[in-house]
Design an enzyme around this catalytic site. Structure first.
Site, mmCIF file in Angstrom:
data_model
loop_
_atom_site.group_PDB
_atom_site.id
_atom_site.type_symbol
_atom_site.label_atom_id
_atom_site.label_comp_id
_atom_site.label_asym_id
_atom_site.label_seq_id
_atom_site.Cartn_x
_atom_site.Cartn_y
_atom_site.Cartn_z
ATOM 1 N N TYR A 142 0.819 -1.222 0.000
ATOM 2 C CA TYR A 142 0.000 0.000 0.000
ATOM 3 C C TYR A 142 0.851 1.270 0.000
ATOM 4 C CZ TYR A 142 -3.874 -3.144 1.179
ATOM 5 O OH TYR A 142 -4.797 -4.151 1.168
ATOM 6 N N LYS A 188 4.031 -15.474 1.250
ATOM 7 C CA LYS A 188 3.909 -16.127 -0.053
ATOM 8 C C LYS A 188 5.332 -16.398 -0.524
ATOM 9 C CE LYS A 188 1.288 -17.442 -3.537
ATOM 10 N NZ LYS A 188 0.495 -18.676 -3.447
ATOM 11 N N ASP A 220 -2.544 -18.161 0.639
ATOM 12 C CA ASP A 220 -3.721 -18.805 0.044
ATOM 13 C C ASP A 220 -4.202 -19.957 0.915
ATOM 14 O OD1 ASP A 220 -1.238 -19.813 -0.662
ATOM 15 O OD2 ASP A 220 -1.796 -20.418 -2.680
ATOM 16 N N ASP A 244 -4.879 -7.410 5.768
ATOM 17 C CA ASP A 244 -6.108 -6.676 5.470
ATOM 18 C C ASP A 244 -7.205 -7.679 5.094
ATOM 19 O OD1 ASP A 244 -7.855 -4.688 4.873
ATOM 20 O OD2 ASP A 244 -6.814 -3.951 3.091
ATOM 21 N N ASP A 248 -10.321 -9.420 7.861
ATOM 22 C CA ASP A 248 -11.750 -9.299 7.561
ATOM 23 C C ASP A 248 -12.394 -10.677 7.491
ATOM 24 O OD1 ASP A 248 -11.761 -6.578 7.474
ATOM 25 O OD2 ASP A 248 -12.775 -6.448 5.537
#
Ligand code: NAD
Length: 355
Positions: A142, A188, A220, A244, A248
Protein backbone atom coordinates in the site's frame (compact mmCIF):
# COMPACT_ATOMS: atom_id res chain seq x y z
CA UNK A 1 -2.76 7.38 42.13
CA UNK A 2 -1.92 6.87 38.45
CA UNK A 3 -3.83 9.09 36.07
CA UNK A 4 -4.14 8.21 32.40
CA UNK A 5 -5.00 10.84 29.82
CA UNK A 6 -7.20 9.44 27.09
CA UNK A 7 -7.89 11.25 23.83
CA UNK A 8 -11.46 10.59 22.74
CA UNK A 9 -12.20 10.84 19.04
CA UNK A 10 -15.90 10.19 18.72
CA UNK A 11 -16.18 10.93 15.00
CA UNK A 12 -19.34 10.60 12.93
CA UNK A 13 -22.52 8.52 12.82
CA UNK A 14 -22.78 6.17 15.78
CA UNK A 15 -19.27 7.19 16.96
CA UNK A 16 -20.43 9.48 19.79
CA UNK A 17 -23.01 6.95 21.07
CA UNK A 18 -20.58 4.04 21.29
CA UNK A 19 -17.69 6.05 22.75
CA UNK A 20 -19.97 7.34 25.53
CA UNK A 21 -20.64 3.74 26.57
CA UNK A 22 -16.96 2.81 26.51
CA UNK A 23 -16.24 5.81 28.77
CA UNK A 24 -18.97 4.64 31.14
CA UNK A 25 -17.26 1.26 31.37
CA UNK A 26 -13.77 2.76 31.76
CA UNK A 27 -15.03 4.91 34.62
CA UNK A 28 -16.54 1.84 36.25
CA UNK A 29 -13.22 0.01 36.00
CA UNK A 30 -11.31 3.02 37.36
CA UNK A 31 -13.69 3.30 40.33
CA UNK A 32 -12.43 -0.06 41.59
CA UNK A 33 -8.75 0.30 40.63
CA UNK A 34 -5.72 2.33 41.66
CA UNK A 35 -5.85 4.61 38.63
CA UNK A 36 -8.13 7.22 37.14
CA UNK A 37 -8.79 8.63 33.69
CA UNK A 38 -8.99 12.13 32.33
CA UNK A 39 -10.43 12.59 28.87
CA UNK A 40 -9.87 15.15 26.16
CA UNK A 41 -12.09 15.17 23.09
CA UNK A 42 -10.69 15.80 19.61
CA UNK A 43 -12.34 16.12 16.22
CA UNK A 44 -11.78 13.88 13.23
CA UNK A 45 -13.72 12.91 10.15
CA UNK A 46 -16.78 14.58 8.68
CA UNK A 47 -17.56 16.48 11.88
CA UNK A 48 -14.02 17.93 11.85
CA UNK A 49 -14.37 18.90 8.20
CA UNK A 50 -17.68 20.67 8.90
CA UNK A 51 -16.22 22.72 11.74
CA UNK A 52 -12.62 23.33 10.62
CA UNK A 53 -12.57 22.53 6.89
CA UNK A 54 -10.06 19.72 7.57
CA UNK A 55 -10.90 16.07 8.40
CA UNK A 56 -7.76 15.87 10.57
CA UNK A 57 -6.98 19.18 12.29
CA UNK A 58 -3.45 19.57 13.64
CA UNK A 59 -4.95 20.09 17.11
CA UNK A 60 -6.25 16.52 17.03
CA UNK A 61 -2.78 15.17 16.33
CA UNK A 62 -1.39 17.31 19.16
CA UNK A 63 -4.03 16.10 21.61
CA UNK A 64 -3.38 12.47 20.61
CA UNK A 65 0.38 12.81 20.95
CA UNK A 66 0.06 14.31 24.42
CA UNK A 67 -2.17 11.44 25.62
CA UNK A 68 -1.48 7.95 26.90
CA UNK A 69 -3.87 6.37 24.38
CA UNK A 70 -6.54 7.23 21.83
CA UNK A 71 -10.03 5.75 21.94
CA UNK A 72 -11.63 6.14 18.55
CA UNK A 73 -15.26 5.70 17.44
CA UNK A 74 -15.78 5.80 13.69
CA UNK A 75 -15.82 8.32 10.88
CA UNK A 76 -17.45 8.89 7.54
CA UNK A 77 -20.84 9.14 5.93
CA UNK A 78 -22.55 9.84 2.64
CA UNK A 79 -22.60 13.56 3.34
CA UNK A 80 -18.81 13.74 2.81
CA UNK A 81 -18.44 11.15 0.04
CA UNK A 82 -18.33 13.69 -2.78
CA UNK A 83 -15.45 15.71 -1.30
CA UNK A 84 -12.02 15.60 -2.96
CA UNK A 85 -10.10 12.52 -1.75
CA UNK A 86 -7.76 14.41 0.63
CA UNK A 87 -10.70 16.12 2.35
CA UNK A 88 -12.65 12.91 2.92
CA UNK A 89 -12.93 11.53 6.46
CA UNK A 90 -11.15 8.27 5.51
CA UNK A 91 -8.07 10.21 4.32
CA UNK A 92 -7.93 11.88 7.73
CA UNK A 93 -7.82 8.48 9.41
CA UNK A 94 -5.01 7.13 7.21
CA UNK A 95 -2.99 10.26 7.82
CA UNK A 96 -3.65 10.00 11.55
CA UNK A 97 -2.27 6.44 11.72
CA UNK A 98 0.80 7.50 9.80
CA UNK A 99 1.37 10.55 12.08
CA UNK A 100 1.18 8.34 15.15
CA UNK A 101 3.49 5.74 13.61
CA UNK A 102 1.16 2.87 14.50
CA UNK A 103 2.74 0.03 12.54
CA UNK A 104 0.91 -2.92 14.10
CA UNK A 105 -2.77 -3.61 13.78
CA UNK A 106 -4.14 -6.14 16.26
CA UNK A 107 -7.45 -7.70 15.35
CA UNK A 108 -8.81 -10.40 17.62
CA UNK A 109 -11.57 -12.70 16.40
CA UNK A 110 -13.42 -14.35 19.23
CA UNK A 111 -16.49 -16.51 18.95
CA UNK A 112 -18.61 -16.17 22.08
CA UNK A 113 -20.39 -19.44 22.97
CA UNK A 114 -23.65 -17.54 23.45
CA UNK A 115 -23.53 -16.20 19.90
CA UNK A 116 -22.27 -19.27 18.16
CA UNK A 117 -25.30 -19.32 15.88
CA UNK A 118 -24.49 -15.82 14.61
CA UNK A 119 -21.58 -17.25 12.62
CA UNK A 120 -22.16 -18.26 9.04
CA UNK A 121 -20.04 -21.34 9.73
CA UNK A 122 -21.18 -24.45 11.60
CA UNK A 123 -21.06 -24.24 15.39
CA UNK A 124 -18.83 -27.34 15.47
CA UNK A 125 -16.20 -25.46 13.40
CA UNK A 126 -16.20 -22.11 15.22
CA UNK A 127 -16.87 -23.10 18.83
CA UNK A 128 -13.98 -21.83 20.95
CA UNK A 129 -12.30 -19.72 18.25
CA UNK A 130 -10.04 -17.12 19.85
CA UNK A 131 -7.35 -15.83 17.52
CA UNK A 132 -5.49 -12.61 16.88
CA UNK A 133 -4.31 -11.25 13.55
CA UNK A 134 -1.20 -9.08 13.97
CA UNK A 135 -0.97 -7.11 10.74
CA UNK A 136 1.81 -4.78 9.62
CA UNK A 137 0.01 -1.50 8.97
CA UNK A 138 2.21 1.19 7.46
CA UNK A 139 4.44 -0.65 4.99
CA UNK A 140 4.14 -3.20 2.20
CA UNK A 141 2.35 -2.83 -1.09
CA UNK A 142 0.00 0.00 0.00
CA UNK A 143 2.95 2.32 0.50
CA UNK A 144 5.79 0.83 -1.61
CA UNK A 145 7.49 2.79 -4.40
CA UNK A 146 7.46 2.83 -7.34
CA UNK A 147 3.73 2.98 -7.85
CA UNK A 148 1.62 4.59 -10.51
CA UNK A 149 -0.53 4.15 -13.56
CA UNK A 150 -0.83 5.18 -17.14
CA UNK A 151 -3.83 4.67 -19.38
CA UNK A 152 -2.93 1.02 -20.00
CA UNK A 153 -0.61 0.00 -17.15
CA UNK A 154 -0.75 0.15 -13.35
CA UNK A 155 1.88 -0.93 -10.79
CA UNK A 156 2.54 -1.12 -7.06
CA UNK A 157 5.53 -2.48 -5.20
CA UNK A 158 5.50 -4.79 -2.22
CA UNK A 159 8.55 -3.78 -0.25
CA UNK A 160 9.60 -4.56 3.32
CA UNK A 161 12.85 -3.74 5.04
CA UNK A 162 14.34 -6.11 7.55
CA UNK A 163 13.74 -3.55 10.34
CA UNK A 164 10.05 -3.28 9.48
CA UNK A 165 9.69 -7.06 9.69
CA UNK A 166 11.67 -7.28 12.92
CA UNK A 167 9.46 -4.77 14.77
CA UNK A 168 6.14 -6.34 13.73
CA UNK A 169 7.48 -9.83 14.47
CA UNK A 170 8.40 -8.74 18.01
CA UNK A 171 4.84 -7.46 18.49
CA UNK A 172 3.42 -10.81 17.41
CA UNK A 173 5.73 -12.84 19.64
CA UNK A 174 5.10 -10.60 22.65
CA UNK A 175 1.36 -10.96 22.20
CA UNK A 176 1.71 -14.72 21.78
CA UNK A 177 3.53 -14.80 25.14
CA UNK A 178 0.36 -13.39 26.75
CA UNK A 179 -1.79 -15.95 24.96
CA UNK A 180 -1.22 -19.58 24.06
CA UNK A 181 2.30 -19.08 22.72
CA UNK A 182 1.79 -19.96 19.08
CA UNK A 183 2.58 -17.76 16.09
CA UNK A 184 1.69 -18.64 12.51
CA UNK A 185 3.51 -16.33 10.11
CA UNK A 186 1.69 -15.86 6.80
CA UNK A 187 3.56 -15.15 3.58
CA UNK A 188 3.91 -16.13 -0.05
CA UNK A 189 7.53 -17.24 0.15
CA UNK A 190 7.10 -19.77 -2.65
CA UNK A 191 6.63 -16.90 -5.12
CA UNK A 192 7.66 -13.53 -3.65
CA UNK A 193 11.22 -12.46 -2.81
CA UNK A 194 9.91 -10.01 -0.24
CA UNK A 195 8.17 -12.94 1.47
CA UNK A 196 11.42 -14.90 1.58
CA UNK A 197 13.02 -12.05 3.50
CA UNK A 198 9.90 -11.92 5.68
CA UNK A 199 10.17 -15.63 6.52
CA UNK A 200 13.93 -15.60 7.22
CA UNK A 201 13.57 -12.53 9.45
CA UNK A 202 10.67 -13.97 11.43
CA UNK A 203 12.69 -17.16 12.03
CA UNK A 204 15.54 -15.02 13.34
CA UNK A 205 13.30 -13.01 15.70
CA UNK A 206 11.69 -16.24 16.93
CA UNK A 207 15.02 -17.27 18.49
CA UNK A 208 14.42 -14.61 21.15
CA UNK A 209 11.14 -16.29 22.12
CA UNK A 210 12.03 -19.96 22.63
CA UNK A 211 8.73 -20.67 24.39
CA UNK A 212 6.69 -19.65 21.35
CA UNK A 213 5.95 -22.26 18.70
CA UNK A 214 6.40 -20.76 15.22
CA UNK A 215 4.82 -22.09 12.05
CA UNK A 216 4.59 -20.68 8.53
CA UNK A 217 1.74 -20.77 6.07
CA UNK A 218 1.27 -19.49 2.52
CA UNK A 219 -1.45 -16.85 2.38
CA UNK A 220 -3.72 -18.80 0.04
CA UNK A 221 -3.63 -21.80 2.35
CA UNK A 222 -4.21 -19.52 5.38
CA UNK A 223 -7.37 -18.14 3.77
CA UNK A 224 -8.60 -21.69 3.31
CA UNK A 225 -7.56 -22.94 6.76
CA UNK A 226 -9.37 -20.03 8.47
CA UNK A 227 -12.63 -21.40 7.14
CA UNK A 228 -11.73 -25.11 7.39
CA UNK A 229 -10.37 -25.17 10.94
CA UNK A 230 -9.98 -21.72 12.53
CA UNK A 231 -9.24 -23.14 15.99
CA UNK A 232 -5.76 -24.16 14.85
CA UNK A 233 -4.69 -20.48 15.02
CA UNK A 234 -3.62 -18.36 17.97
CA UNK A 235 -1.56 -15.40 16.66
CA UNK A 236 -1.41 -14.91 12.87
CA UNK A 237 1.45 -12.61 11.84
CA UNK A 238 0.99 -10.95 8.44
CA UNK A 239 2.12 -8.15 6.16
CA UNK A 240 -0.19 -5.30 5.28
CA UNK A 241 -2.25 -6.56 2.34
CA UNK A 242 -2.43 -10.20 3.48
CA UNK A 243 -3.57 -9.06 6.93
CA UNK A 244 -6.11 -6.68 5.47
CA UNK A 245 -7.84 -9.56 3.75
CA UNK A 246 -7.35 -12.26 6.39
CA UNK A 247 -8.46 -10.06 9.31
CA UNK A 248 -11.75 -9.30 7.56
CA UNK A 249 -12.21 -12.97 6.83
CA UNK A 250 -11.42 -13.87 10.46
CA UNK A 251 -13.80 -11.25 11.80
CA UNK A 252 -16.70 -12.90 10.04
CA UNK A 253 -16.13 -16.13 11.98
CA UNK A 254 -17.87 -14.43 14.87
CA UNK A 255 -20.76 -13.32 12.68
CA UNK A 256 -21.24 -9.86 14.09
CA UNK A 257 -19.49 -6.67 13.17
CA UNK A 258 -20.74 -4.96 16.33
CA UNK A 259 -18.59 -7.12 18.60
CA UNK A 260 -15.09 -6.84 17.25
CA UNK A 261 -12.41 -4.48 18.57
CA UNK A 262 -9.00 -3.56 17.22
CA UNK A 263 -5.82 -1.85 18.27
CA UNK A 264 -3.22 -0.04 16.22
CA UNK A 265 0.01 0.27 18.13
CA UNK A 266 3.55 1.42 17.51
CA UNK A 267 6.38 3.08 19.30
CA UNK A 268 4.27 5.95 20.64
CA UNK A 269 0.53 6.18 21.29
CA UNK A 270 -1.90 3.39 20.41
CA UNK A 271 -5.28 3.87 18.75
CA UNK A 272 -8.10 1.61 19.93
CA UNK A 273 -11.24 1.34 17.82
CA UNK A 274 -14.06 -0.97 16.75
CA UNK A 275 -13.59 -2.59 13.35
CA UNK A 276 -16.94 -1.34 12.09
CA UNK A 277 -17.66 2.01 10.49
CA UNK A 278 -19.92 4.88 11.47
CA UNK A 279 -23.15 2.99 10.55
CA UNK A 280 -25.03 6.09 9.35
CA UNK A 281 -28.12 3.93 8.76
CA UNK A 282 -28.66 3.50 12.52
CA UNK A 283 -27.01 6.66 13.90
CA UNK A 284 -28.94 8.53 16.56
CA UNK A 285 -31.43 5.72 17.15
CA UNK A 286 -29.80 4.33 20.29
CA UNK A 287 -29.61 0.82 18.84
CA UNK A 288 -25.92 0.50 17.93
CA UNK A 289 -24.02 -2.30 19.62
CA UNK A 290 -21.36 -0.68 21.87
CA UNK A 291 -19.54 -3.96 22.63
CA UNK A 292 -16.86 -3.62 19.92
CA UNK A 293 -15.93 -0.22 21.35
CA UNK A 294 -16.05 -1.41 24.95
CA UNK A 295 -13.81 -4.34 23.94
CA UNK A 296 -11.50 -1.81 22.26
CA UNK A 297 -11.26 0.01 25.59
CA UNK A 298 -10.27 -3.32 27.12
CA UNK A 299 -7.53 -3.69 24.48
CA UNK A 300 -6.37 -0.19 25.39
CA UNK A 301 -5.95 -1.29 29.01
CA UNK A 302 -4.23 -4.56 28.03
CA UNK A 303 -1.87 -3.46 25.27
CA UNK A 304 -1.52 0.28 25.82
CA UNK A 305 -1.61 0.82 29.58
CA UNK A 306 -0.55 -2.60 30.86
CA UNK A 307 -3.59 -2.77 33.16
CA UNK A 308 -4.26 -6.42 32.44
CA UNK A 309 -6.46 -7.22 35.44
CA UNK A 310 -8.77 -4.35 34.50
CA UNK A 311 -8.89 -5.49 30.88
CA UNK A 312 -9.89 -8.96 32.11
CA UNK A 313 -12.66 -7.38 34.19
CA UNK A 314 -14.13 -5.73 31.10
CA UNK A 315 -13.87 -8.89 29.01
CA UNK A 316 -15.56 -10.94 31.75
CA UNK A 317 -18.35 -8.37 32.07
CA UNK A 318 -18.99 -8.46 28.30
CA UNK A 319 -19.19 -12.27 28.38
CA UNK A 320 -21.54 -12.12 31.35
CA UNK A 321 -23.89 -9.66 29.66
CA UNK A 322 -24.05 -11.95 26.64
CA UNK A 323 -24.44 -15.14 28.66
CA UNK A 324 -27.32 -13.57 30.61
CA UNK A 325 -29.09 -12.99 27.32
CA UNK A 326 -28.72 -9.22 26.89
CA UNK A 327 -28.56 -8.29 23.21
CA UNK A 328 -28.64 -5.10 21.21
CA UNK A 329 -30.92 -5.01 18.17
CA UNK A 330 -28.31 -6.40 15.75
CA UNK A 331 -28.14 -9.66 17.71
CA UNK A 332 -31.76 -9.84 18.82
CA UNK A 333 -32.41 -13.04 16.86
CA UNK A 334 -29.67 -14.95 18.68
CA UNK A 335 -31.12 -16.25 21.95
CA UNK A 336 -31.98 -12.82 23.35
CA UNK A 337 -33.65 -12.78 26.76
CA UNK A 338 -33.80 -9.01 26.67
CA UNK A 339 -33.18 -6.59 23.80
CA UNK A 340 -31.53 -3.43 25.11
CA UNK A 341 -30.45 -0.04 23.81
CA UNK A 342 -26.87 1.13 23.29
CA UNK A 343 -26.88 2.94 26.59
CA UNK A 344 -28.54 0.09 28.51
CA UNK A 345 -25.89 -2.35 27.25
CA UNK A 346 -23.14 0.02 28.43
CA UNK A 347 -24.74 0.32 31.86
CA UNK A 348 -25.22 -3.45 32.22
CA UNK A 349 -21.54 -4.08 31.48
CA UNK A 350 -20.41 -1.21 33.74
CA UNK A 351 -22.59 -2.50 36.60
CA UNK A 352 -21.10 -6.00 36.41
CA UNK A 353 -17.66 -4.45 36.84
CA UNK A 354 -18.58 -2.38 39.87
CA UNK A 355 -20.50 -5.14 41.61
P1 NAD B 1 -20.41 0.11 8.67
O1 NAD B 1 -19.49 -0.80 9.42
O2 NAD B 1 -20.55 1.47 9.20
O3 NAD B 1 -21.88 -0.55 8.60
C1 NAD B 1 -22.13 -1.80 7.95
C2 NAD B 1 -23.44 -2.38 8.53
O4 NAD B 1 -23.19 -2.85 9.86
C3 NAD B 1 -24.56 -1.36 8.64
O5 NAD B 1 -25.80 -1.97 8.36
C4 NAD B 1 -24.53 -0.94 10.08
O6 NAD B 1 -25.77 -0.51 10.60
C5 NAD B 1 -24.04 -2.19 10.77
N1 NAD B 1 -23.26 -1.88 11.98
C6 NAD B 1 -22.00 -1.37 12.01
N2 NAD B 1 -21.63 -1.17 13.26
C7 NAD B 1 -22.65 -1.57 14.05
C8 NAD B 1 -22.84 -1.60 15.46
N3 NAD B 1 -21.92 -1.19 16.34
N4 NAD B 1 -24.04 -2.04 15.93
C9 NAD B 1 -25.00 -2.48 15.07
N5 NAD B 1 -24.85 -2.49 13.74
C10 NAD B 1 -23.69 -2.02 13.22
O7 NAD B 1 -19.88 0.11 7.17
P2 NAD B 1 -20.38 0.97 5.91
O8 NAD B 1 -21.86 1.10 5.96
O9 NAD B 1 -19.75 0.35 4.76
O10 NAD B 1 -19.72 2.40 6.11
C11 NAD B 1 -20.37 3.53 6.67
C12 NAD B 1 -19.36 4.66 6.80
O11 NAD B 1 -18.33 4.27 7.73
C13 NAD B 1 -18.65 4.97 5.49
O12 NAD B 1 -18.52 6.35 5.38
C14 NAD B 1 -17.29 4.30 5.63
O13 NAD B 1 -16.28 4.93 4.88
C15 NAD B 1 -17.06 4.49 7.12
N6 NAD B 1 -16.10 3.54 7.71
C16 NAD B 1 -15.34 4.03 8.70
C17 NAD B 1 -14.46 3.19 9.36
C18 NAD B 1 -13.66 3.76 10.49
O14 NAD B 1 -13.98 4.83 10.99
N7 NAD B 1 -12.62 3.09 10.96
C19 NAD B 1 -14.38 1.84 9.02
C20 NAD B 1 -15.21 1.37 8.00
C21 NAD B 1 -16.08 2.23 7.35
Amino acid sequence: MKKYKIALIKGDGIGPEIIDEAVKVLDAVASCSDFSFSYEEALMGGCAYDITGNPLPQETINIALSSDAVLFGAIGGEKWDALPREMRPESGLLRFRKELGVYANLRPAVVYDELINASSLKASVVKGVDLMVVRELIGGIYFGEPKGRTADKGWNTMVYTRDEIVRIAHQAFKIAMQRSKRVCSVDKANVLDVSQLWRDTVIEVAKEYPEVELSHMYVDNAAMQLIRDPRQFDVMLTGNIFGDILSDEASMLSGSIGLLPSASVGAKIGVYEPIHGSAPDIAGQGIANPIATIASASMMLRYGLDEIASANKIDDAIKRALSEGYRTQDLAQFDAKEVCSTSEMGSIIANYIVR
